[in-house]
Design a protein around this motif. Sequence first.
Motif, PDB file in Angstrom:
ATOM      1  N   ASN A  65     -37.113   5.733  43.362  1.00 25.11           N
ATOM      2  CA  ASN A  65     -35.712   6.260  43.604  1.00 25.11           C
ATOM      3  C   ASN A  65     -35.869   7.798  43.626  1.00 25.11           C
ATOM      4  OD1 ASN A  65     -32.912   7.167  43.162  1.00 25.11           O
ATOM      5  ND2 ASN A  65     -32.672   5.098  43.235  1.00 25.11           N
TER       6      ASN A  65
ATOM      7  N   ASN B  93     -24.958   5.636  54.827  1.00 22.00           N
ATOM      8  CA  ASN B  93     -25.563   4.738  53.999  1.00 22.00           C
ATOM      9  C   ASN B  93     -26.541   3.604  55.343  1.00 22.00           C
ATOM     10  OD1 ASN B  93     -25.728   1.573  53.088  1.00 22.00           O
ATOM     11  ND2 ASN B  93     -26.556   3.064  51.549  1.00 22.00           N
TER      12      ASN B  93
ATOM     13  N   ALA C 280     -29.456   0.577  55.061  1.00 27.33           N
ATOM     14  CA  ALA C 280     -30.440  -0.040  54.280  1.00 27.33           C
ATOM     15  C   ALA C 280     -31.047  -1.287  54.994  1.00 27.33           C
ATOM     16  CB  ALA C 280     -29.559  -0.984  52.968  1.00 27.33           C
TER      17      ALA C 280
ATOM     18  N   SER D  94     -36.980  -3.814  49.698  1.00 22.07           N
ATOM     19  CA  SER D  94     -35.564  -3.243  50.056  1.00 22.07           C
ATOM     20  C   SER D  94     -35.912  -1.842  50.303  1.00 22.07           C
ATOM     21  CB  SER D  94     -34.468  -3.502  49.390  1.00 22.07           C
ATOM     22  OG  SER D  94     -34.676  -2.924  48.080  1.00 22.07           O
ATOM     23  N   ALA D  95     -35.245  -1.185  51.149  1.00 21.74           N
ATOM     24  CA  ALA D  95     -35.355   0.397  51.314  1.00 21.74           C
ATOM     25  C   ALA D  95     -33.818   0.864  51.849  1.00 21.74           C
ATOM     26  CB  ALA D  95     -35.867   0.756  52.458  1.00 21.74           C
ATOM     27  N   THR D  96     -33.351   1.898  50.917  1.00 22.36           N
ATOM     28  CA  THR D  96     -32.030   2.506  51.230  1.00 22.36           C
ATOM     29  C   THR D  96     -32.084   3.885  51.426  1.00 22.36           C
ATOM     30  OG1 THR D  96     -31.449   2.613  48.968  1.00 22.36           O
ATOM     31  CG2 THR D  96     -30.817   0.422  49.976  1.00 22.36           C
TER      32      THR D  96
ATOM     33  N   ARG E 246     -22.666  -5.330  57.950  1.00 25.60           N
ATOM     34  CA  ARG E 246     -23.976  -6.210  57.198  1.00 25.60           C
ATOM     35  C   ARG E 246     -24.476  -7.405  58.189  1.00 25.60           C
ATOM     36  NH1 ARG E 246     -22.469  -8.345  51.492  1.00 25.60           N
ATOM     37  NH2 ARG E 246     -20.410  -8.702  52.720  1.00 25.60           N
TER      38      ARG E 246
ATOM     39  N   TYR F 167     -29.996  -6.225  57.295  1.00 24.68           N
ATOM     40  CA  TYR F 167     -29.673  -5.008  57.795  1.00 24.68           C
ATOM     41  C   TYR F 167     -28.311  -4.540  57.246  1.00 24.68           C
ATOM     42  CZ  TYR F 167     -33.327  -6.302  60.958  1.00 24.68           C
ATOM     43  OH  TYR F 167     -34.613  -6.699  61.610  1.00 24.68           O
ATOM     44  N   GLN F 168     -28.205  -3.314  57.032  1.00 31.11           N
ATOM     45  CA  GLN F 168     -26.675  -2.634  56.481  1.00 31.11           C
ATOM     46  C   GLN F 168     -26.605  -1.351  56.936  1.00 31.11           C
ATOM     47  OE1 GLN F 168     -25.018  -3.752  52.605  1.00 31.11           O
ATOM     48  NE2 GLN F 168     -24.726  -1.619  52.506  1.00 31.11           N
TER      49      GLN F 168
ATOM     50  N   ASP G 277     -29.288   7.042  51.452  1.00 29.36           N
ATOM     51  CA  ASP G 277     -27.848   7.524  51.178  1.00 29.36           C
ATOM     52  C   ASP G 277     -27.855   9.024  51.720  1.00 29.36           C
ATOM     53  OD1 ASP G 277     -26.096   5.410  50.442  1.00 29.36           O
ATOM     54  OD2 ASP G 277     -27.512   5.176  48.973  1.00 29.36           O
TER      55      ASP G 277
ATOM     56  N   GLY H  84     -33.610  -4.848  54.104  1.00 29.34           N
ATOM     57  CA  GLY H  84     -34.011  -5.767  52.938  1.00 29.34           C
ATOM     58  C   GLY H  84     -34.709  -7.010  53.818  1.00 29.34           C
TER      59      GLY H  84
END
Length: 420
Positions: free
Chosen positions: A293, A345, A347, A327-329, A395, A372-373, A331, A349
Amino acid sequence: MRPMIRVVTVLSIFIASTARAVNLDWLTQYKKPNIHWGQLALHPYYQLTEVYDSNIYLVPRDEPNSVVGGGVRGSWITKNELALEASLPWRNLHNLSAGYGVEFHSYSVDPKGNDTVNQNAHLDYSYAGAYGLTFKAGDRYLSTTDQAFSQLVDRNRRWANTVYTALDYDQENGNMAGGVDVSHTVNKYLGPAISRLLNRYSQRVGFNVGYKIQPKTKLYASYHRGVTHYTVHRQLPDQDKNSKSHDFGFGVSGVIAPKVTGQVEAGMTYRRYDESPIGAVTRETRNFTVATNLVYKPTDRTDVILALSRDLQESISAGNRFYISNSATLDVKHKLPRKFSAGVNLAFGLDKYPDSQITASGATGSRRDDIYQGGAWVTYDIQAWLTTGLTYVYRERNSTFTRDFNYQDHQTGLNLALKF
């Protein structure tokens, strides 16, 4: 058409209200309260959110007759959230903090099956002693609900409780650092039999050692021993998911680079199940793990946050005791002029089930889900303690078993929050 009309109406009200923001100047006479009784500080919180969710059951759009959730259904959701945080420091060494929050979710579609009340609470104590020693202990409780899978079945309620304690050593002027920690977590599902298969408790105990290469940058290594025990009896050995694990981690934390803070960690998990498997079901597994993070702050008004993770998650999928979650996000948050803030945002997964040849809807093979998001939000600070905002989230899940696990979902929301 009625939900669309309602969305347009809500957006029109928001745009009109921000255009007339000057009319809210009368609120400036009310300052942010400072609620104290001696050393005890109280922080109440309330938020009202109105959301339109286009697919509340998260089912495939090309399967209109799906028995899962009765097909694609959209619904307005009204969320009322109340919370209270309290902190009590004394003698500059001790601090006791506690909090409780409750959320009421009301649906316009099938309220009997979907309406829910979620709760969370915590109690934490910390002691900062001499020579860089810090002691922490506490309890975290959560009562929530999982997604509803049918109009004929209520949402699955579950609760989780974690008790933890930790002792850390980190002298301000020293180079060495380290600590030990212990935790015990209980997960209990109160829904139908398939969800109760996940009832379990988990215990972790371990330590970490570190060396400061800079006053605010630490290299470290960690080890944890884990035990997971399921409380529901299984009929066959390959259904028994009790296990023991060894978790290793290596990383760096603190100030990683100019304007970059956080943690970068890579490691490995070795897990062994208690019972011998039948067929191809995995009994022992070794997997690479990631826990990262990072916060990049190019200016005082901008934050860029990157999070990466890879770990093992418990599964009730047939023939799979666990799945590997990646996962990868990303922001991005920015403070705009005139009391506005905005953010986006993104994201991704990837959930992979290691044991192949599961069967669903007449198809047999290995399961993999790509998730996907993407979303955006904007808020307006009417006052330091009163904000309003708009949010949008999209999403999508693409699975190798498309007829069972694919979905697409849009969520548009308007909120009003009071924070003291």
